[in-house]
Write a protein that holds these residues in place. Structure first.
Motif, short mmCIF file in Angstrom:
data_model
loop_
_atom_site.label_atom_id
_atom_site.label_comp_id
_atom_site.label_asym_id
_atom_site.label_seq_id
_atom_site.Cartn_x
_atom_site.Cartn_y
_atom_site.Cartn_z
N VAL A 71 23.11 23.98 -29.93
CA VAL A 71 24.46 24.18 -30.44
C VAL A 71 25.45 23.64 -29.42
CG1 VAL A 71 26.20 25.93 -31.03
CG2 VAL A 71 23.84 26.18 -31.85
N ARG A 72 26.31 22.72 -29.86
CA ARG A 72 27.30 22.11 -28.96
C ARG A 72 28.73 22.44 -29.34
NH1 ARG A 72 24.58 20.87 -24.44
NH2 ARG A 72 22.70 19.69 -24.93
N GLY A 73 28.92 23.00 -30.53
CA GLY A 73 30.25 23.39 -30.97
C GLY A 73 30.13 24.47 -32.03
N THR A 74 31.12 25.38 -32.08
CA THR A 74 31.08 26.44 -33.09
C THR A 74 32.46 26.67 -33.68
OG1 THR A 74 31.46 28.23 -31.50
CG2 THR A 74 29.16 27.67 -31.99
N ALA A 75 32.44 27.23 -34.89
CA ALA A 75 33.65 27.71 -35.56
C ALA A 75 33.31 29.10 -36.07
CB ALA A 75 34.02 26.79 -36.71
N GLU A 76 34.21 30.03 -35.85
CA GLU A 76 34.01 31.41 -36.29
C GLU A 76 35.07 31.76 -37.32
OE1 GLU A 76 34.37 33.62 -32.67
OE2 GLU A 76 32.91 32.32 -31.68
N GLY A 83 46.23 44.61 -42.74
CA GLY A 83 47.52 44.02 -42.41
C GLY A 83 47.46 42.72 -41.62
N HIS A 84 46.27 42.19 -41.37
CA HIS A 84 46.14 40.96 -40.59
C HIS A 84 45.30 39.94 -41.35
CE1 HIS A 84 47.88 42.83 -37.04
NE2 HIS A 84 47.10 43.87 -37.27
N PRO A 85 45.64 38.67 -41.19
CA PRO A 85 44.84 37.64 -41.87
C PRO A 85 43.49 37.43 -41.20
CG PRO A 85 46.52 36.61 -40.49
CD PRO A 85 46.75 38.11 -40.43
N ALA A 86 42.64 36.68 -41.85
CA ALA A 86 41.36 36.30 -41.25
C ALA A 86 41.66 35.45 -40.01
CB ALA A 86 40.52 35.51 -42.25
N ASP A 87 40.83 35.58 -38.99
CA ASP A 87 40.98 34.80 -37.77
C ASP A 87 39.92 33.71 -37.72
OD1 ASP A 87 43.12 35.87 -36.07
OD2 ASP A 87 41.95 37.73 -36.15
N ILE A 88 40.30 32.56 -37.17
CA ILE A 88 39.35 31.48 -36.93
C ILE A 88 39.40 31.10 -35.46
CG2 ILE A 88 39.31 30.60 -39.29
CD1 ILE A 88 41.35 28.47 -38.48
N ALA A 89 38.26 30.68 -34.94
CA ALA A 89 38.17 30.30 -33.53
C ALA A 89 37.16 29.16 -33.39
CB ALA A 89 37.74 31.50 -32.69
N PHE A 90 37.41 28.28 -32.43
CA PHE A 90 36.59 27.09 -32.26
C PHE A 90 36.26 26.86 -30.80
CE2 PHE A 90 39.26 26.67 -35.91
CZ PHE A 90 38.43 26.16 -36.89
N SER A 91 35.11 26.23 -30.57
CA SER A 91 34.75 25.79 -29.22
C SER A 91 33.83 24.58 -29.33
CB SER A 91 34.06 26.92 -28.45
OG SER A 91 32.91 27.37 -29.15
N VAL A 92 34.06 23.62 -28.45
CA VAL A 92 33.21 22.44 -28.35
C VAL A 92 32.98 22.19 -26.87
CG1 VAL A 92 32.96 19.97 -28.85
CG2 VAL A 92 34.09 21.46 -30.52
N THR A 103 36.89 18.59 -35.95
CA THR A 103 37.38 18.35 -37.30
C THR A 103 36.34 18.77 -38.33
OG1 THR A 103 38.79 16.53 -36.56
CG2 THR A 103 38.19 16.56 -38.90
N GLY A 104 35.09 18.42 -38.11
CA GLY A 104 34.02 18.81 -39.03
C GLY A 104 33.88 20.32 -39.12
N LEU A 105 33.95 20.99 -37.99
CA LEU A 105 33.86 22.45 -37.98
C LEU A 105 35.07 23.08 -38.67
CD1 LEU A 105 32.44 22.98 -34.39
CD2 LEU A 105 31.27 23.55 -36.54
N PHE A 106 36.25 22.50 -38.44
CA PHE A 106 37.47 23.02 -39.07
C PHE A 106 37.37 22.89 -40.59
CE2 PHE A 106 41.66 24.20 -37.18
CZ PHE A 106 42.24 24.72 -38.33
N GLU A 107 36.92 21.74 -41.07
CA GLU A 107 36.74 21.54 -42.51
C GLU A 107 35.76 22.56 -43.08
OE1 GLU A 107 35.46 17.47 -42.48
OE2 GLU A 107 37.53 16.70 -42.58
#
Length: 178
Positions: A71-76, A83-92, A103-107
């Motif tokens: 694994v070299r990159g992740t998106a959570e 009262g809070h939206p879903a959270d997203i987080a990324f690492s490469v 970009t691929g993980l964000f999509e």
């Protein structure tokens, strides 16, 4: 979720048995990458506990996996809370940045969020993480600044034509039949 592949790697969703791969990826981040990913200092013990929590609840973790299976990159995608939206987080990892992995993980995470019918996503970063803000802006994020932290919000349009997940459809059909 389907896999997306190219000659260099594959994007797929991780499951419980993959938790160690997620943890190992986060541990390989350089000090700057750790600061940018966790909005501050994150030692090995914090990262290990964090990764464990990701697989203990409803968080969905997607990964870019190289040809060697690392694994070299992740998106959570963390589900919304009261009262809070879903959270997203990324690492490469540093040696894999600027090659389209983010970009691929964000999509991928955007598709998963739409499928889950989340109406809004939140992404936080440090003020110095310009690459993440630029990437999120490409997907329509609007940012606010508060001290050294930056919060981006992305609105997801409701898509009525989106297929209902099979497990939900079966439950709805059963309920209608009763």
């Amino acid at each position: 979720m389907a896999r997306a592949s190219n000659a260099l790697g594959t994007i797929r969703e991780l499951s419980g048995p993959d938790a160690v791969r997620h943890r190992d990826h986060l541990l390989r981040l350089d000090p700057q990458g750790r600061r940018e990913r966790f909005n501050g200092v994150a030692d090995d013990r914090f990262i290990t506990a964090y990764s464990t929590r990701c697989f203990a609840g409803r968080t969905r973790v997607f990964a870019w996996i190289d040809q060697g299976g690392t694994v070299r990159g992740t998106a959570e995608l963390h589900p919304p809370s009261a009262g809070h939206p879903a959270d997203i987080a990324f690492s490469v990892e540093p040696d894999f940045r600027n090659g389209g992995i983010g970009t691929g993980l964000f999509e991928t995470v955007m598709v998963a969020a739409r499928y889950s019918r989340f109406s809004e996503l939140r992404i936080t970063s440090t003020a110095g993480n310009r690459a993440m803000r630029a990437l999120a802006r490409n997907f329509g994020a609007r940012f606010t600044f508060d001290g050294g932290d930056v919060t981006g919000l992305l609105s997801l349009p409701f898509e009525p034509a989106l297929a209902v997940p099979r497990h939900h459809r079966d439950a709805e059909e059963l309920a209608a039949a009763l």
